[in-house]
Design a protein around this motif. Structure first.
Motif, PDB file in Angstrom:
ATOM      1  N   LYS A 238       6.668  -6.076  -4.998  1.00  0.00           N
ATOM      2  CA  LYS A 238       6.529  -7.271  -5.839  1.00  0.00           C
ATOM      3  C   LYS A 238       6.265  -6.867  -7.284  1.00  0.00           C
ATOM      4  O   LYS A 238       6.822  -7.446  -8.206  1.00  0.00           O
ATOM      5  CB  LYS A 238       5.403  -8.163  -5.315  1.00  0.00           C
ATOM      6  N   ARG A 239       5.377  -5.897  -7.473  1.00  0.00           N
ATOM      7  CA  ARG A 239       5.063  -5.467  -8.840  1.00  0.00           C
ATOM      8  C   ARG A 239       6.310  -4.935  -9.549  1.00  0.00           C
ATOM      9  O   ARG A 239       6.586  -5.295 -10.698  1.00  0.00           O
ATOM     10  CB  ARG A 239       3.986  -4.379  -8.824  1.00  0.00           C
ATOM     11  N   GLU A 240       7.069  -4.090  -8.872  1.00  0.00           N
ATOM     12  CA  GLU A 240       8.265  -3.526  -9.489  1.00  0.00           C
ATOM     13  C   GLU A 240       9.297  -4.603  -9.781  1.00  0.00           C
ATOM     14  O   GLU A 240       9.976  -4.553 -10.815  1.00  0.00           O
ATOM     15  CB  GLU A 240       8.851  -2.452  -8.573  1.00  0.00           C
ATOM     16  N   GLY A 241       9.410  -5.585  -8.879  1.00  0.00           N
ATOM     17  CA  GLY A 241      10.320  -6.697  -9.142  1.00  0.00           C
ATOM     18  C   GLY A 241       9.911  -7.466 -10.376  1.00  0.00           C
ATOM     19  O   GLY A 241      10.756  -7.827 -11.215  1.00  0.00           O
ATOM     20  N   GLY A 242       8.620  -7.735 -10.512  1.00  0.00           N
ATOM     21  CA  GLY A 242       8.136  -8.452 -11.695  1.00  0.00           C
ATOM     22  C   GLY A 242       8.327  -7.663 -12.968  1.00  0.00           C
ATOM     23  O   GLY A 242       8.715  -8.226 -14.003  1.00  0.00           O
ATOM     24  N   GLU A 243       8.087  -6.370 -12.923  1.00  0.00           N
ATOM     25  CA  GLU A 243       8.255  -5.536 -14.124  1.00  0.00           C
ATOM     26  C   GLU A 243       9.717  -5.495 -14.555  1.00  0.00           C
ATOM     27  O   GLU A 243      10.019  -5.522 -15.761  1.00  0.00           O
ATOM     28  CB  GLU A 243       7.734  -4.131 -13.848  1.00  0.00           C
ATOM     29  N   TRP A 244      10.617  -5.439 -13.586  1.00  0.00           N
ATOM     30  CA  TRP A 244      12.049  -5.480 -13.932  1.00  0.00           C
ATOM     31  C   TRP A 244      12.421  -6.821 -14.547  1.00  0.00           C
ATOM     32  O   TRP A 244      13.159  -6.877 -15.539  1.00  0.00           O
ATOM     33  CB  TRP A 244      12.871  -5.236 -12.669  1.00  0.00           C
ATOM     34  N   ALA A 245      11.874  -7.907 -13.999  1.00  0.00           N
ATOM     35  CA  ALA A 245      12.208  -9.251 -14.471  1.00  0.00           C
ATOM     36  C   ALA A 245      11.787  -9.466 -15.922  1.00  0.00           C
ATOM     37  O   ALA A 245      12.443 -10.216 -16.661  1.00  0.00           O
ATOM     38  CB  ALA A 245      11.558 -10.306 -13.577  1.00  0.00           C
ATOM     39  N   LEU A 246      10.709  -8.829 -16.347  1.00  0.00           N
ATOM     40  CA  LEU A 246      10.253  -8.988 -17.735  1.00  0.00           C
ATOM     41  C   LEU A 246      11.334  -8.591 -18.730  1.00  0.00           C
ATOM     42  O   LEU A 246      11.443  -9.171 -19.817  1.00  0.00           O
ATOM     43  CB  LEU A 246       9.002  -8.135 -17.979  1.00  0.00           C
TER      44      LEU A 246
ATOM     45  N   MET B 244       0.828  -1.204   0.000  1.00  0.00           N
ATOM     46  CA  MET B 244       0.000   0.000   0.000  1.00  0.00           C
ATOM     47  C   MET B 244       0.865   1.258   0.000  1.00  0.00           C
ATOM     48  O   MET B 244       0.561   2.237  -0.700  1.00  0.00           O
ATOM     49  CB  MET B 244      -0.949  -0.002   1.196  1.00  0.00           C
ATOM     50  N   ALA B 245       1.949   1.232   0.741  1.00  0.00           N
ATOM     51  CA  ALA B 245       2.851   2.391   0.759  1.00  0.00           C
ATOM     52  C   ALA B 245       3.564   2.569  -0.574  1.00  0.00           C
ATOM     53  O   ALA B 245       3.902   3.695  -0.956  1.00  0.00           O
ATOM     54  CB  ALA B 245       3.876   2.239   1.885  1.00  0.00           C
ATOM     55  N   MET B 246       3.788   1.457  -1.284  1.00  0.00           N
ATOM     56  CA  MET B 246       4.541   1.520  -2.544  1.00  0.00           C
ATOM     57  C   MET B 246       3.635   1.592  -3.773  1.00  0.00           C
ATOM     58  O   MET B 246       4.095   1.469  -4.902  1.00  0.00           O
ATOM     59  CB  MET B 246       5.496   0.338  -2.634  1.00  0.00           C
ATOM     60  N   GLY B 247       2.334   1.749  -3.548  1.00  0.00           N
ATOM     61  CA  GLY B 247       1.424   2.006  -4.659  1.00  0.00           C
ATOM     62  C   GLY B 247       1.003   0.802  -5.465  1.00  0.00           C
ATOM     63  O   GLY B 247       0.587   0.962  -6.623  1.00  0.00           O
ATOM     64  N   CYS B 248       1.090  -0.402  -4.881  1.00  0.00           N
ATOM     65  CA  CYS B 248       0.687  -1.579  -5.655  1.00  0.00           C
ATOM     66  C   CYS B 248      -0.220  -2.505  -4.839  1.00  0.00           C
ATOM     67  O   CYS B 248      -0.237  -3.721  -5.048  1.00  0.00           O
ATOM     68  CB  CYS B 248       1.898  -2.326  -6.189  1.00  0.00           C
ATOM     69  N   TYR B 249      -0.978  -1.919  -3.931  1.00  0.00           N
ATOM     70  CA  TYR B 249      -1.904  -2.701  -3.113  1.00  0.00           C
ATOM     71  C   TYR B 249      -3.027  -3.265  -3.980  1.00  0.00           C
ATOM     72  O   TYR B 249      -3.590  -2.568  -4.821  1.00  0.00           O
ATOM     73  CB  TYR B 249      -2.492  -1.813  -2.022  1.00  0.00           C
ATOM     74  N   HIS B 250      -3.340  -4.553  -3.774  1.00  0.00           N
ATOM     75  CA  HIS B 250      -4.475  -5.183  -4.451  1.00  0.00           C
ATOM     76  C   HIS B 250      -5.328  -5.849  -3.385  1.00  0.00           C
ATOM     77  O   HIS B 250      -4.837  -6.714  -2.648  1.00  0.00           O
ATOM     78  CB  HIS B 250      -4.009  -6.209  -5.480  1.00  0.00           C
ATOM     79  N   PRO B 251      -6.597  -5.491  -3.274  1.00  0.00           N
ATOM     80  CA  PRO B 251      -7.425  -5.985  -2.166  1.00  0.00           C
ATOM     81  C   PRO B 251      -7.606  -7.488  -2.114  1.00  0.00           C
ATOM     82  O   PRO B 251      -7.882  -8.040  -1.051  1.00  0.00           O
ATOM     83  CB  PRO B 251      -8.772  -5.275  -2.386  1.00  0.00           C
TER      84      PRO B 251
END
Length: 232
Positions: free
Chosen positions: A174-182, A9-16
């Motif tokens: 997690k989202r940023e890690g996945g985007e970098w991995a792509l 949530m702090a890093m802008g990638c919260y998914h409920p």
């Protein structure tokens, strides 16, 4: 002292559907076990009221934040993992122990956390010793080879963000890690990150990945992590 939001949530990638609300409270003095039990009950009530997947909440002493040791002591902890026991047993209490994850939580809070109440983040938290931060994030993927089949999104994206930190020094979601991995991984492994990222973002309901693909991904990423660690 203060209440601080960290994590997705702090890093802008919260998914409920699959994200917890991650909170840290820093206090000056120890409190009674009964106080912490009341907090657990209130957290359960708030989860129900808000309709969220879960709240992960740790309380630590100011002295621990000021002089970090690893694994890191905590006064109280609540999370969905413990929710069942808090509900079933009024005497249950998770506290007065140590948590290897806290060093990583402190690092994320210092870099990207949000103060909800109390002193500003940078007046309370300090940069986390790189050795402790590495140990903490590495411990979070220790079970990846065994558990990635059961929790593919969690472990695949955590592996990505651990490797990203080792390569570029970036404290990532997690989202940023996945985007970098792509972009950074060979295509046969990038496809795993791609599908896990799509599910994490709520864009697909079912992964089209075999168990062997997931295990191979975990093996490859853990090897890369170990190689990177050996160069630190």
């Amino acid at each position: 002292m203060g209440l601080y939001l960290h994590g997705s949530m702090a890093m802008g990638c919260y998914h409920p559907d699959h994200s917890d609300i991650d909170l840290l409270a820093v206090i000056k003095d120890k409190q009674s076990k009964e106080t912490y039990k009341r907090i657990a009950k209130q957290l359960m009530a708030e989860e129900e009221r808000l309709g969220v997947k879960g709240i992960e909440f740790s309380i630590v002493l100011e002295s621990v934040v000021r002089c970090l040791v690893y694994p890191t002591p905590f006064e109280f902890h609540y999370s969905p993992f413990h929710r069942g026991r808090y509900k079933a047993d009024e005497n249950y209490f998770c506290g007065n122990s140590e948590d290897p994850d806290l060093a990583a939580h402190f690092g994320v809070t210092y870099q990207r956390g949000i103060c909800l109440y109390g002193k500003p983040v940078r007046e309370v938290f300090k940069p986390v010793d790189r050795r402790y931060f590495l140990q903490s994030i590495r411990s979070d993927v220790d079970e990846a080879l065994k558990e990635i089949v059961n929790e593919p999104v969690y472990y695949a994206l955590n592996l990505c963000r651990v490797l990203l930190f080792l390569k570029l020094g970036m404290i990532a979601s997690k989202r940023e890690g996945g985007e970098w991995a792509l972009k950074a991984l060979p295509s046969e492994y990038a496809i795993v990150a791609d599908q896990c990222l799509a599910q994490y973002n709520g864009h697909c309901d079912k992964l089209e990945l075999s168990q062997s693909q997931l295990v191979d991904f975990a093996k490859y990423m853990l090897e890369r992590i170990e190689n990177a660690l050996s160069l630190q």
